[in-house]
Write an enzyme that holds these catalytic residues in place. Structure first.
Site, PDB file in Angstrom:
ATOM      1  N   PRO A 118      19.370  12.580 -10.503  1.00 14.33           N
ATOM      2  CA  PRO A 118      18.103  13.283 -10.768  1.00 14.33           C
ATOM      3  C   PRO A 118      17.138  12.443 -11.613  1.00 14.33           C
ATOM      4  CG  PRO A 118      19.941  14.793 -11.019  1.00 14.33           C
ATOM      5  CD  PRO A 118      20.530  13.414 -10.884  1.00 14.33           C
ATOM      6  N   TYR A 119      17.683  11.726 -12.597  1.00 17.55           N
ATOM      7  CA  TYR A 119      16.824  10.878 -13.428  1.00 17.55           C
ATOM      8  C   TYR A 119      16.253   9.722 -12.601  1.00 17.55           C
ATOM      9  CZ  TYR A 119      15.375   7.719 -17.175  1.00 17.55           C
ATOM     10  OH  TYR A 119      14.643   6.881 -17.999  1.00 17.55           O
ATOM     11  N   CYS A 120      17.133   9.012 -11.878  1.00 19.68           N
ATOM     12  CA  CYS A 120      16.662   7.862 -11.085  1.00 19.68           C
ATOM     13  C   CYS A 120      15.622   8.298 -10.053  1.00 19.68           C
ATOM     14  CB  CYS A 120      17.836   7.192 -10.375  1.00 19.68           C
ATOM     15  SG  CYS A 120      19.047   6.438 -11.471  1.00 19.68           S
TER      16      CYS A 120
ATOM     17  N   SER B 125      13.701  10.961 -10.070  1.00 23.76           N
ATOM     18  CA  SER B 125      12.449  11.425 -10.685  1.00 23.76           C
ATOM     19  C   SER B 125      11.597  10.243 -11.144  1.00 23.76           C
ATOM     20  CB  SER B 125      12.729  12.374 -11.858  1.00 23.76           C
ATOM     21  OG  SER B 125      13.353  11.704 -12.937  1.00 23.76           O
ATOM     22  N   LYS B 126      12.233   9.199 -11.660  1.00 19.54           N
ATOM     23  CA  LYS B 126      11.462   8.045 -12.113  1.00 19.54           C
ATOM     24  C   LYS B 126      10.984   7.204 -10.917  1.00 19.54           C
ATOM     25  CE  LYS B 126      11.396   8.546 -16.652  1.00 19.54           C
ATOM     26  NZ  LYS B 126      10.137   8.869 -17.357  1.00 19.54           N
TER      27      LYS B 126
END
Ligand code: NAP
Length: 237
Positions: free
Chosen positions: A154-156, A158-159
């Site tokens: 989710p972090y990767c 989203s960025k």
């Protein structure tokens, strides 16, 4: 350092590690600052740390609240007369679950915090930049946008979406003298990261003031020819 004399800079995430030092360096370079965050008390504390002659004000808004962001940008324009720079620093990190075990709520939260926050601020601010006839938008993606990692999807994602959003916006706005760029920081040297990773080589991480200096450069006239870039800021890592 690059001058920001009389440029009005909106800084979201102003109470964060990067936001705080970016505000201080922008103030020292002559900018007028809109410090945006959720906690008025902490925003007021940040304002106290700025150069005494800096025109700065605090604006309380949750960047996930579209209405609150619209109101905040309207207030900034009324206070300073013009908006020159939008620095989208608010964001966050989570990791842990495997993709096939990550609930939708976790996806939604990460995409909201890192992507929707930027979209909300852009939608509210771009009309003001178009009116001004120029402007700068600086987004903070992450090194993690360039390569997916286990338990960090989710972090990767989203960025990575912030990078693509940056490119699309840059293409839309380049003929209006509005540049849009994003940074890809590696691990920042923050107290939280030191506490979470005590055994790593902290001197190899990205110093907050070094990253803030790149933000100031992108906000300045010197960077007027750069748009649509995703700039690695990895320090020695
Ligand atoms: N730290 C790293 O190693 C690292 C690496 C690569 C990229 N980045 C990115 O760099 C940026 C700054 O990181 P940082 O380490 O300075 O983060 P931080 O210290 O956690 O600060 C995050 C800021 O975002 C604000 N924020 C969060 N949710 C918000 C919301 N809904 N509405 C308004 N403000 C909200 C926080 O405000 P509150 O205090 O009110 O929560 C805080 O001011 C982030 O975009 C982050 O993803 C960080």
């Amino acid at each position: 350092m690059f001058q920001l004399n009389d440029k009005t800079v909106i800084i979201t995430g102003a109470t964060g590690n990067l936001g705080r030092i970016t505000a201080q360096i922008c103030a020292a370079q002559g900018a007028r600052l809109a410090l945006v965050g959720r906690d008025p008390q902490r925003l007021a504390e940040i304002k106290q740390t700025l150069a005494a002659d800096c025109a700065a004000d605090i604006f309380v808004a949750d960047v996930l609240d579209t209405t609150a962001v619209e109101a905040m940008v309207t207030q900034v324009a009324a206070r300073f007369g013009q908006i020159d720079v939008l620095a989208n620093l608010a964001g966050g990190f989570t990791m842990g679950a495997l993709v096939h075990e990550t609930p939708n709520a976790e996806w939604d939260a990460m995409l909201a915090l890192n992507l929707r926050s930027v979209i909300n601020c852009v939608r509210a601010t771009v009309p003001h930049l178009l009116t001004a006839g120029s402007g700068r938008i600086i987004n903070i993606a992450a090194r993690a946008a360039t390569q997916g990692s286990a338990r960090m999807a989710p972090y990767c994602v989203s960025k990575a979406a912030v990078v693509t959003l940056t490119e699309s916006l840059a293409a839309e706005l380049k003929s209006h003298d509005i540049t849009v760029n994003c940074l890809l920081p590696g691990t920042l040297d923050t107290p939280e990261n030191r506490a979470a990773m005590p055994d790593q080589e902290h001197q190899n991480w990205v110093a907050l003031d070094a990253l803030a200096a790149v933000i100031v450069f992108l906000a300045s006239d010197a960077a007027r020819a750069i748009t649509g870039a995703a700039i690695p800021v990895y320090g020695r890592s």
